[in-house]
Design a protein around this motif. Structure first.
Motif, PDB file in Angstrom:
ATOM      1  N   GLN A 127       4.143  -3.505   8.370  1.00 12.24           N
ATOM      2  CA  GLN A 127       3.282  -2.870   9.366  1.00 12.24           C
ATOM      3  C   GLN A 127       1.805  -2.905   8.977  1.00 12.24           C
ATOM      4  O   GLN A 127       0.961  -2.320   9.660  1.00 12.24           O
ATOM      5  N   GLY A 128       1.510  -3.577   7.881  1.00 14.65           N
ATOM      6  CA  GLY A 128       0.111  -3.670   7.478  1.00 14.65           C
ATOM      7  C   GLY A 128      -0.371  -2.497   6.659  1.00 14.65           C
ATOM      8  O   GLY A 128      -1.568  -2.358   6.420  1.00 14.65           O
ATOM      9  N   TRP A 129       0.569  -1.633   6.223  1.00 12.87           N
ATOM     10  CA  TRP A 129       0.211  -0.499   5.375  1.00 12.87           C
ATOM     11  C   TRP A 129       1.038  -0.557   4.101  1.00 12.87           C
ATOM     12  O   TRP A 129       2.204  -0.926   4.127  1.00 12.87           O
ATOM     13  N   SER A 130       0.429  -0.195   2.997  1.00 10.97           N
ATOM     14  CA  SER A 130       1.164  -0.166   1.731  1.00 10.97           C
ATOM     15  C   SER A 130       0.723   1.052   0.910  1.00 10.97           C
ATOM     16  O   SER A 130      -0.404   1.540   1.063  1.00 10.97           O
ATOM     17  N   PRO A 131       1.594   1.560   0.051  1.00 14.87           N
ATOM     18  CA  PRO A 131       1.234   2.716  -0.782  1.00 14.87           C
ATOM     19  C   PRO A 131       0.029   2.407  -1.669  1.00 14.87           C
ATOM     20  O   PRO A 131      -0.098   1.314  -2.224  1.00 14.87           O
ATOM     21  N   CYS A 132      -0.865   3.354  -1.774  1.00 10.86           N
ATOM     22  CA  CYS A 132      -2.007   3.192  -2.698  1.00 10.86           C
ATOM     23  C   CYS A 132      -2.370   4.568  -3.250  1.00 10.86           C
ATOM     24  O   CYS A 132      -3.250   5.244  -2.749  1.00 10.86           O
ATOM     25  N   ILE A 133      -1.650   4.959  -4.275  1.00 12.82           N
ATOM     26  CA  ILE A 133      -1.889   6.274  -4.872  1.00 12.82           C
ATOM     27  C   ILE A 133      -2.379   6.166  -6.310  1.00 12.82           C
ATOM     28  O   ILE A 133      -2.664   7.175  -6.944  1.00 12.82           O
ATOM     29  N   ASP A 134      -2.494   4.942  -6.818  1.00 13.39           N
ATOM     30  CA  ASP A 134      -2.915   4.752  -8.200  1.00 13.39           C
ATOM     31  C   ASP A 134      -4.309   4.131  -8.298  1.00 13.39           C
ATOM     32  O   ASP A 134      -4.589   3.353  -9.206  1.00 13.39           O
ATOM     33  N   ILE A 135      -5.168   4.463  -7.333  1.00 15.24           N
ATOM     34  CA  ILE A 135      -6.542   3.956  -7.367  1.00 15.24           C
ATOM     35  C   ILE A 135      -7.295   4.621  -8.519  1.00 15.24           C
ATOM     36  O   ILE A 135      -7.380   5.851  -8.597  1.00 15.24           O
ATOM     37  N   GLU A 136      -7.814   3.822  -9.416  1.00 14.33           N
ATOM     38  CA  GLU A 136      -8.514   4.373 -10.578  1.00 14.33           C
ATOM     39  C   GLU A 136      -9.888   4.914 -10.177  1.00 14.33           C
ATOM     40  O   GLU A 136     -10.648   4.258  -9.474  1.00 14.33           O
ATOM     41  N   ASP A 137     -10.163   6.123 -10.611  1.00 18.80           N
ATOM     42  CA  ASP A 137     -11.439   6.776 -10.334  1.00 18.80           C
ATOM     43  C   ASP A 137     -11.952   7.372 -11.639  1.00 18.80           C
ATOM     44  O   ASP A 137     -11.401   8.366 -12.139  1.00 18.80           O
ATOM     45  N   PRO A 138     -12.981   6.771 -12.232  1.00 22.32           N
ATOM     46  CA  PRO A 138     -13.499   7.264 -13.527  1.00 22.32           C
ATOM     47  C   PRO A 138     -13.871   8.738 -13.492  1.00 22.32           C
ATOM     48  O   PRO A 138     -13.762   9.439 -14.502  1.00 22.32           O
TER      49      PRO A 138
END
Length: 508
Positions: free
Chosen positions: A70-81
């Motif tokens: 559907q064009g969406w994927s999980p993204c919960i591990d985005i690194e943020d310093p």
């Protein structure tokens, strides 16, 4: 003594509620009715039921197709310093969670988020004993605590218990008197700023804060993206059930996918740790669907709907409703027809059977019934079982020895149903609720087919006593084209645990 102080009226009502439930449980028969009620259950939709029983074999080819991208994927591990774990914690956070398994699950996620907001160390949450089911299961009885701590080690400090200097901070301590370290005024859906202004000073002064009550005490809106993603990380990655639940769940899934398992092994001697693990004994895995059916006496009574049990059932439910809620049930002001046309009546097992049959599931469908106690027992379920004779549940799939560790444990039974539901090809729930919402969100996150019943449409269709099977099928099909797992973006005030996009999913 209860940890949460209530007004005298609230306490008396709670005690009465538990007493009534216990009395009902002790006097009920196998059909969940007291012997004095003498209720007979008859099919409410006889014409549709006859058509469903006569439907031809052979399911629609697209029923079991997995969801397309559907064009969406999980993204919960985005690194943020900027969100890196600081070197020093500001103190300890304790939370005490009531409710059932899935309400407590959401509370755990919120507790991690609050600890992150305050740069505090979270003590593994305390799960209150549910007054209805009397289940004393703790966090470590349900969830893999070591995995939980390890999964969050880069985000939040989590400890299994308080150090010796704070060992006085217990449930009993807060139940005995008013304590300065307890936070009992957290508003429902409180903002991050509220916690900073009201809880941080306690951490600064005492090094600890115990928040109770805590359920639904963190807003779904106006929070930093890192906090929203952390909540999803807890829910979808960190909270993993204990090994004996997952191993039994894997065995049930294997048996559902292999229709010959009963003929290959004597059920009484099945070892769930080794069942079907020999590749030479495997057949082509089959498909199965899960029906989550919540139809207990509380729900039936509180809905104020008519479920076809005649005058005796209406009287019994009305008496129960008055005893528990004392006239404070909004639905009682409406007629059954009004409630059904608004989609405010839970669907009965019979109605769910008709619904699934109309969608195209035939009588060879492997259907797993995820349910606790059904009001009316087997008499209520019989029509559903006629439509789907290959329906299974925990008792039919697992031996009494396998179920020994979860017997009488409502939270562990629910955890097993949750696990099997997450591994099914199709999931459908008979009514909205915490289990429904949790699984809809989790399966959305994993892009799994999940049918969301259009309750208002279904209620109106069942009110039409002259509707034909063909028209029933067509109306249901048209009304559920976009209710089978398609991504729905979260709106303000909606739960991130039910609608993980766009907060926890990225549009690719």
């Amino acid at each position: 003594m209860n940890l949460y102080p209530n007004l005298r009226r609230g306490i008396l009502l709670s005690v009465l509620y538990v007493v009534v439930l216990l009395c009902n449980a002790s006097t009920s028969t196998s059909t969940s009715y007291s012997s004095s009620e003498a209720i007979t259950i008859k099919p409410r939709h006889l014409s549709l039921l006859k058509s469903a029983l006569q439907r031809p074999s052979g399911e629609q080819s697209d029923l079991w197709k997995p969801m397309t991208d559907q064009g969406w994927s999980p993204c919960i591990d985005i690194e943020d310093p900027l969100s890196a774990l600081p070197d020093k914690t500001k103190g300890y956070i304790q939370v005490f969670l009531d409710g059932g398994l899935n309400q407590q699950r959401m509370g755990i996620c919120d507790a991690v988020a609050v600890a992150k907001i305050l740069n505090a160390t979270l003590v593994i949450p305390f799960l209150e004993i549910n007054p209805v089911w009397q289940d004393s299961s703790s966090f470590v009885d349900i969830f893999d605590v070591d995995h939980f701590i390890d999964a969050l080690k880069d985000d939040v400090r989590v400890v299994k218990e308080l150090p010796e200097d704070y060992s006085w901070s217990t449930r009993e301590y807060y139940a005995a008197a008013v304590r300065e370290t307890r936070v009992k005024t957290a508003p429902v859906h409180a903002s991050a700023q509220w916690y900073i202004e009201n809880v941080s000073p306690l951490l600064h002064s005492y090094g600890i804060a115990a928040i109770s009550p805590f359920s639904h005490r963190l807003s779904f809106d106006h929070l930093p993206g890192e906090i929203q993603r952390l909540r999803c990380k807890v829910n979808f990655q960190a909270l993993r059930f204990v090994p004996h639940i997952t191993s039994l769940g894997d065995a049930l899934v294997s048996r559902l996918r292999n229709p010959l398992w009963r003929s290959e092994k004597d059920r009484k001697s099945v070892d769930h740790l080794g069942d079907m693990t020999n590749p030479n004994s495997r057949h082509e895995p089959g498909k199965f669907a899960v029906l989550h059916l919540r139809f207990d006496k509380d729900m039936a009574a509180h809905s104020a709907c008519d479920f076809g049990g005649g005058k005796a059932e209406k009287l019994a439910l009305a008496k129960y409703r008055q005893m528990i809620w004392q006239g404070r049930v909004l639905n009682s002001q409406f007629t059954d027809e009004e409630l059904r046309s608004q989609g405010r009546c839970p669907l009965t097992p019979e109605e769910m059977g008709l619904l699934l049959a109309a969608f195209g599931f035939d009588n060879n469908t492997r259907l797993y019934l995820a349910s606790h106690k059904v009001y009316g027992g087997e008499a209520r379920i019989s029509a559903l079982r006629q439509v789907f004779p290959r329906m299974e549940d925990k008792r039919s799939l697992a031996s009494s020895e396998e179920r020994a560790r979860i017997k009488g444990k409502a939270s562990l039974l629910a955890a097993l149903d949750y696990y099997v539901s997450m591994h099914s090809d199709v999931f459908i729930s008979a009514s909205p609720g915490n289990m429904h919402n949790a699984l809809v969100g989790h399966r959305t996150f994993e892009n799994l087919k999940t049918i969301r019943p259009n309750m208002a449409l279904i209620g109106q269709l069942f009110l039409n006593k002259s509707i034909t099977w063909v028209d029933f099928q067509q109306a249901l099909g048209e009304g559920h084209v976009n209710r089978q797992g398609q991504i729905r973006l979260r709106k303000p005030k909606q739960s991130i645990y039910t609608y993980p996009a766009p907060d926890c999913m990225c549009h690719v």
